[in-house]
Design a protein around this motif. Structure first.
Motif, PDB file in Angstrom:
ATOM      1  N   GLY A 183       4.634  -1.111   8.505  1.00  0.00           N
ATOM      2  CA  GLY A 183       5.481  -1.026   9.692  1.00  0.00           C
ATOM      3  C   GLY A 183       6.938  -0.834   9.327  1.00  0.00           C
ATOM      4  O   GLY A 183       7.278  -0.475   8.187  1.00  0.00           O
ATOM      5  N   ALA A 184       7.798  -1.082  10.312  1.00  0.00           N
ATOM      6  CA  ALA A 184       9.241  -0.988  10.090  1.00  0.00           C
ATOM      7  C   ALA A 184       9.713  -2.357   9.622  1.00  0.00           C
ATOM      8  O   ALA A 184       9.747  -3.303  10.416  1.00  0.00           O
ATOM      9  N   TRP A 185       9.988  -2.460   8.348  1.00  0.00           N
ATOM     10  CA  TRP A 185      10.501  -3.705   7.777  1.00  0.00           C
ATOM     11  C   TRP A 185      11.977  -3.474   7.430  1.00  0.00           C
ATOM     12  O   TRP A 185      12.287  -2.523   6.720  1.00  0.00           O
ATOM     13  N   ASP A 186      12.860  -4.345   7.892  1.00  0.00           N
ATOM     14  CA  ASP A 186      14.270  -4.247   7.482  1.00  0.00           C
ATOM     15  C   ASP A 186      14.409  -4.952   6.150  1.00  0.00           C
ATOM     16  O   ASP A 186      14.097  -6.147   6.033  1.00  0.00           O
ATOM     17  N   THR A 187      14.868  -4.207   5.139  1.00  0.00           N
ATOM     18  CA  THR A 187      15.032  -4.808   3.816  1.00  0.00           C
ATOM     19  C   THR A 187      16.009  -3.983   2.995  1.00  0.00           C
ATOM     20  O   THR A 187      16.140  -2.766   3.211  1.00  0.00           O
ATOM     21  N   SER A 188      16.650  -4.635   2.031  1.00  0.00           N
ATOM     22  CA  SER A 188      17.560  -3.890   1.146  1.00  0.00           C
ATOM     23  C   SER A 188      16.839  -3.443  -0.125  1.00  0.00           C
ATOM     24  O   SER A 188      17.445  -2.841  -1.003  1.00  0.00           O
ATOM     25  N   LEU A 189      15.530  -3.744  -0.247  1.00  0.00           N
ATOM     26  CA  LEU A 189      14.794  -3.301  -1.440  1.00  0.00           C
ATOM     27  C   LEU A 189      14.754  -1.773  -1.463  1.00  0.00           C
ATOM     28  O   LEU A 189      14.587  -1.152  -0.402  1.00  0.00           O
ATOM     29  N   ALA A 190      14.879  -1.181  -2.662  1.00  0.00           N
ATOM     30  CA  ALA A 190      14.872   0.288  -2.780  1.00  0.00           C
ATOM     31  C   ALA A 190      13.598   0.833  -2.154  1.00  0.00           C
ATOM     32  O   ALA A 190      12.491   0.386  -2.493  1.00  0.00           O
ATOM     33  N   HIS A 191      13.741   1.812  -1.256  1.00  0.00           N
ATOM     34  CA  HIS A 191      12.603   2.285  -0.469  1.00  0.00           C
ATOM     35  C   HIS A 191      11.602   3.096  -1.306  1.00  0.00           C
ATOM     36  O   HIS A 191      10.393   2.969  -1.143  1.00  0.00           O
ATOM     37  N   ALA A 192      12.138   3.936  -2.207  1.00  0.00           N
ATOM     38  CA  ALA A 192      11.246   4.841  -2.959  1.00  0.00           C
ATOM     39  C   ALA A 192      10.716   4.173  -4.230  1.00  0.00           C
ATOM     40  O   ALA A 192      10.497   4.836  -5.234  1.00  0.00           O
ATOM     41  N   GLU A 193      10.544   2.863  -4.193  1.00  0.00           N
ATOM     42  CA  GLU A 193      10.047   2.142  -5.369  1.00  0.00           C
ATOM     43  C   GLU A 193       8.993   1.130  -4.919  1.00  0.00           C
ATOM     44  O   GLU A 193       8.912   0.787  -3.741  1.00  0.00           O
ATOM     45  N   ALA A 194       8.175   0.684  -5.897  1.00  0.00           N
ATOM     46  CA  ALA A 194       7.217  -0.390  -5.602  1.00  0.00           C
ATOM     47  C   ALA A 194       7.774  -1.683  -6.197  1.00  0.00           C
ATOM     48  O   ALA A 194       8.408  -1.661  -7.260  1.00  0.00           O
ATOM     49  N   HIS A 195       7.555  -2.796  -5.506  1.00  0.00           N
ATOM     50  CA  HIS A 195       8.095  -4.101  -5.944  1.00  0.00           C
ATOM     51  C   HIS A 195       6.956  -5.107  -5.954  1.00  0.00           C
ATOM     52  O   HIS A 195       6.292  -5.292  -4.921  1.00  0.00           O
ATOM     53  N   TYR A 196       6.731  -5.728  -7.101  1.00  0.00           N
ATOM     54  CA  TYR A 196       5.654  -6.721  -7.247  1.00  0.00           C
ATOM     55  C   TYR A 196       6.304  -8.080  -7.484  1.00  0.00           C
ATOM     56  O   TYR A 196       6.954  -8.283  -8.510  1.00  0.00           O
ATOM     57  N   PHE A 197       6.128  -9.004  -6.536  1.00  0.00           N
ATOM     58  CA  PHE A 197       6.700 -10.349  -6.681  1.00  0.00           C
ATOM     59  C   PHE A 197       5.567 -11.304  -7.033  1.00  0.00           C
ATOM     60  O   PHE A 197       4.664 -11.528  -6.214  1.00  0.00           O
ATOM     61  N   MET A 198       5.618 -11.844  -8.255  1.00  0.00           N
ATOM     62  CA  MET A 198       4.544 -12.743  -8.697  1.00  0.00           C
ATOM     63  C   MET A 198       5.092 -14.164  -8.726  1.00  0.00           C
ATOM     64  O   MET A 198       6.245 -14.382  -9.123  1.00  0.00           O
ATOM     65  N   GLY A 199       4.277 -15.101  -8.303  1.00  0.00           N
ATOM     66  CA  GLY A 199       4.756 -16.482  -8.265  1.00  0.00           C
ATOM     67  C   GLY A 199       3.598 -17.450  -8.204  1.00  0.00           C
ATOM     68  O   GLY A 199       2.432 -17.027  -8.189  1.00  0.00           O
ATOM     69  N   PRO A 200       3.898 -18.743  -8.166  1.00  0.00           N
ATOM     70  CA  PRO A 200       2.837 -19.756  -8.249  1.00  0.00           C
ATOM     71  C   PRO A 200       1.863 -19.719  -7.063  1.00  0.00           C
ATOM     72  O   PRO A 200       0.721 -20.127  -7.200  1.00  0.00           O
ATOM     73  N   THR A 201       2.291 -19.183  -5.918  1.00  0.00           N
ATOM     74  CA  THR A 201       1.364 -19.193  -4.778  1.00  0.00           C
ATOM     75  C   THR A 201       0.661 -17.857  -4.583  1.00  0.00           C
ATOM     76  O   THR A 201      -0.144 -17.693  -3.663  1.00  0.00           O
ATOM     77  N   GLY A 202       0.975 -16.854  -5.428  1.00  0.00           N
ATOM     78  CA  GLY A 202       0.286 -15.566  -5.297  1.00  0.00           C
ATOM     79  C   GLY A 202       1.245 -14.404  -5.467  1.00  0.00           C
ATOM     80  O   GLY A 202       2.412 -14.582  -5.835  1.00  0.00           O
ATOM     81  N   VAL A 203       0.733 -13.206  -5.164  1.00  0.00           N
ATOM     82  CA  VAL A 203       1.530 -11.997  -5.364  1.00  0.00           C
ATOM     83  C   VAL A 203       1.918 -11.404  -4.003  1.00  0.00           C
ATOM     84  O   VAL A 203       1.192 -11.568  -3.014  1.00  0.00           O
ATOM     85  N   LEU A 204       3.081 -10.737  -3.970  1.00  0.00           N
ATOM     86  CA  LEU A 204       3.500  -9.981  -2.786  1.00  0.00           C
ATOM     87  C   LEU A 204       3.921  -8.600  -3.280  1.00  0.00           C
ATOM     88  O   LEU A 204       4.663  -8.495  -4.262  1.00  0.00           O
ATOM     89  N   VAL A 205       3.435  -7.554  -2.636  1.00  0.00           N
ATOM     90  CA  VAL A 205       3.762  -6.190  -3.070  1.00  0.00           C
ATOM     91  C   VAL A 205       4.430  -5.454  -1.914  1.00  0.00           C
ATOM     92  O   VAL A 205       3.957  -5.516  -0.772  1.00  0.00           O
ATOM     93  N   VAL A 206       5.551  -4.781  -2.215  1.00  0.00           N
ATOM     94  CA  VAL A 206       6.296  -4.029  -1.196  1.00  0.00           C
ATOM     95  C   VAL A 206       6.394  -2.579  -1.676  1.00  0.00           C
ATOM     96  O   VAL A 206       6.874  -2.331  -2.784  1.00  0.00           O
ATOM     97  N   VAL A 207       5.911  -1.644  -0.868  1.00  0.00           N
ATOM     98  CA  VAL A 207       5.934  -0.225  -1.260  1.00  0.00           C
ATOM     99  C   VAL A 207       6.416   0.609  -0.078  1.00  0.00           C
ATOM    100  O   VAL A 207       5.967   0.398   1.066  1.00  0.00           O
ATOM    101  N   GLY A 208       7.302   1.556  -0.339  1.00  0.00           N
ATOM    102  CA  GLY A 208       7.803   2.432   0.728  1.00  0.00           C
ATOM    103  C   GLY A 208       6.738   3.417   1.195  1.00  0.00           C
ATOM    104  O   GLY A 208       5.886   3.862   0.420  1.00  0.00           O
ATOM    105  N   LEU A 209       6.787   3.734   2.498  1.00  0.00           N
ATOM    106  CA  LEU A 209       5.911   4.743   3.093  1.00  0.00           C
ATOM    107  C   LEU A 209       6.811   5.855   3.638  1.00  0.00           C
ATOM    108  O   LEU A 209       7.996   5.620   3.885  1.00  0.00           O
ATOM    109  N   PRO A 210       6.260   7.037   3.870  1.00  0.00           N
ATOM    110  CA  PRO A 210       7.104   8.083   4.475  1.00  0.00           C
ATOM    111  C   PRO A 210       7.604   7.641   5.854  1.00  0.00           C
ATOM    112  O   PRO A 210       7.030   6.739   6.462  1.00  0.00           O
TER     113      PRO A 210
END
Ligand code: FAD
Length: 502
Positions: A183-210
């Motif tokens: 969906g439309a997520w407001d974020t300052s993370l670079a849009h044309a990149e994938a971001h993998y956040f790993m931590g003690p409670t699990g993983v979160l992945v953020v990837v840009g879409l067209p």
């Protein structure tokens, strides 16, 4: 016989299979149990080797117009970035990076090529029974029986074709489930990149879409239910991502379980299993759809030649061997990645130290992009090589001096004989495609001596020989095919490089 081939399932695998068979002149029917086209975007990442297959269907410009290039992947542990992989350095492909394109849009483009080839999906037809004999296959489709010469099971992870054949599909299911919101997520993370956040409670992945949209997905906390997906994704995004992620609107959401399974056989007599019907694995690294459409493309050119009597049945066993080799590698790699996401304690620290060191030394950028792209995958095959060009390797797609690239020579959908420097061997033979490449192109392909390379329609080297090696040339000559009617095949190849003089 009602058709020469019946494709069951019109997901990406079935669409590729049917299109390619029809383009090769095979009378093919394609059915799907769904009432209409799939509106959902499961997969989003298209990798360069699969993109090359789509480009051979004439889809290169349409995909580039619709998709978003993904230029890097960033890995963070507990909010701190520990490694970055730059995809921009990928060499030897017209696609310098993976692309992000929702699966339903990829399927839409495949449907267009099916229609252009003269095919149509028949929706609302579910395969319920299947029996085969020496001459054909009887497929029970809703309330009719369809007799076909060959049946292609492209009906996904819960394949009825596989079940009817009694082919085992074993393997574990990962303990954690996953949730996703596009969906439309407001974020300052670079849009044309994938971001993998790993931590003690699990993983979160953020990837840009067209279109400025974003996919956010991650492992679901225990107790999360399919009815609370949006809420769960908002919660894990707030907890695992150090940068604010605010959801403005939703275009798709899902809660899914991840399995790791391989079918016991990909072939049973006149029936082949391809795509998710043959293998399923974690979405880590975005490989499922990519592997599936290559299964289909590589089955279709061989099957068409088997049906027309130009190749022996054994060519389909070779297909099974090669695709099983790929599926095993993909299942192993994606399993390793999924487990790496969830390591804690000393393993987490060791993983992060190793990743940072590999990034600093340049190993990550050198090794991982071609691996994710499946460009370094080599089929098991023996035989003489010309530098890195040996049986089973992928022909790099490098620029040609007169314009175009080496893979353009494969657009006719036939074998191509590339002569790299020196005089042309087999001069009197009527070959599908023969191209004489200059020494600069030969060097770009890694060949240091004058030689000949026979390349299959899927861009894989069938045989290579130095021009001075008579035994190797003889071996290559045994594999040379003859020209066939191409009236139904793909975009004509460019005029460049055909019989170009060195
Ligand atoms: C959340 C998620 C994210 C993913 N991300 C990626 C990614 O980024 N990159 C990637 O490469 N892969 C990814 N994948 C995997 C990818 O979606 C699959 O590998 C791909 O859909 C497989 O295509 P398929 O055509 O083999 O099967 P499917 O897409 O499942 O299509 C099967 C078709 O067969 C039809 N069918 C089923 N049974 C019958 C029957 N009995 N009779 C007639 N028709 C039938 C169905 O209606 C369906 O249309 C992801 C998967 C998930 C779940």
């Amino acid at each position: 016989m009602d058709s020469e081939a019946l494709v069951v399932g019109a997901g990406p695998t079935g669409l590729m299979m049917a299109t390619e068979l029809i383009r090769r002149g095979i009378d093919t029917r394609i059915v799907d149990r769904a009432a209409r086209r799939n509106p959902h975007a499961k997969a989003i990442i298209l990798q360069p080797r699969a993109l090359e297959v789509l480009a051979r269907l004439g889809l290169e410009d349409r995909i580039r117009d619709a998709a978003l290039p993904v230029v890097a992947a960033n890995y963070y542990t507990r909010g701190r970035r520990v490694a970055r992989i730059n995809f921009r350095g990928l060499k030897g492909s017209r696609f310098g990076t993976p692309l992000s394109l929702p699966q339903n849009e990829t399927e839409g483009l495949l449907l267009e090529t099916l229609h252009e080839a003269g095919g149509r999906v028949e929706y609302g037809h579910r395969l319920t029974t299947l029996t085969q004999d020496a001459d054909g296959v009887d497929a029970g489709l809703s309330d009719t029986v369809h007799r076909t010469g060959r049946l292609l099971g492209c009906d996904g992870a819960h394949s009825a074709v596989r079940e009817q054949l009694g082919v085992a599909f074993d393997g574990p299911t990962y303990p954690q489930s996953f949730v996703l919101v596009d969906g439309a997520w407001d974020t300052s993370l670079a849009h044309a990149e994938a971001h993998y956040f790993m931590g003690p409670t699990g993983v979160l992945v953020v990837v840009g879409l067209p279109g400025g949209l974003v996919r956010v997905f991650g492992s679901a906390p225990e107790g999360a239910t399919p009815s609370s997906v949006e809420e769960t994704v908002r919660a894990i995004a707030a907890e695992r991502c150090p940068v604010p992620l605010r959801l403005a609107s939703v275009s798709g959401a899902g809660h899914f379980q991840v399995h790791r399974k391989l079918a016991d056989r990909f072939r049973d007599g006149r029936v082949l299993l391809a795509g998710d019907a043959a293998h399923v694995h974690s979405p880590a690294g975005g490989q499922g759809l990519n592997t599936s459409i290559q299964d289909a493309h590589e089955a279709a050119w061989r099957l068409a030649d088997v049906i027309r009597g130009r190749l022996p049945e054994a060519a389909l066993d070779a297909w099974e061997r090669e695709r099983r080799h790929v599926a095993e590698a993909v299942v192993t790699d994606t399993d390793r990645q999924t487990r790496l996401w969830t390591w804690g304690g000393w393993r987490e620290r060791a993983r992060d130290l190793a990743a940072s060191a590999a990034e600093r030394s340049g190993v990550l950028d050198r090794v991982l992009p071609p691996r994710f792209a499946q460009m370094d995958l080599r089929y098991p095959a023996e035989g003489p090589a010309l530098g890195p060009l040996g049986p089973g390797t992928r022909l790099p797609d490098v620029p040609l001096p007169a314009g175009g690239r080496t893979h353009d020579l494969l657009r006719e959908g036939q074998h191509a004989l590339l002569v790299l420097g020196g005089r042309t061997p087999f001069a009197g033979r009527d070959l599908p495609v023969r191209a004489h490449l200059d020494s600069r192109t030969a060097r770009a392909l890694g060949a240091r001596r004058p030689g000949a390379v026979l390349v299959r329609p899927d861009g894989v080297v069938a045989a290579a020989a130095a021009l001075t090696d008579r035994a190797a040339l003889h071996r290559l000559e045994q594999l040379l095919p003859t020209r066939r009617d191409t009236s139904k095949t793909t975009t004509p190849p460019p005029s460049v490089a055909h019989e170009e003089k060195a």
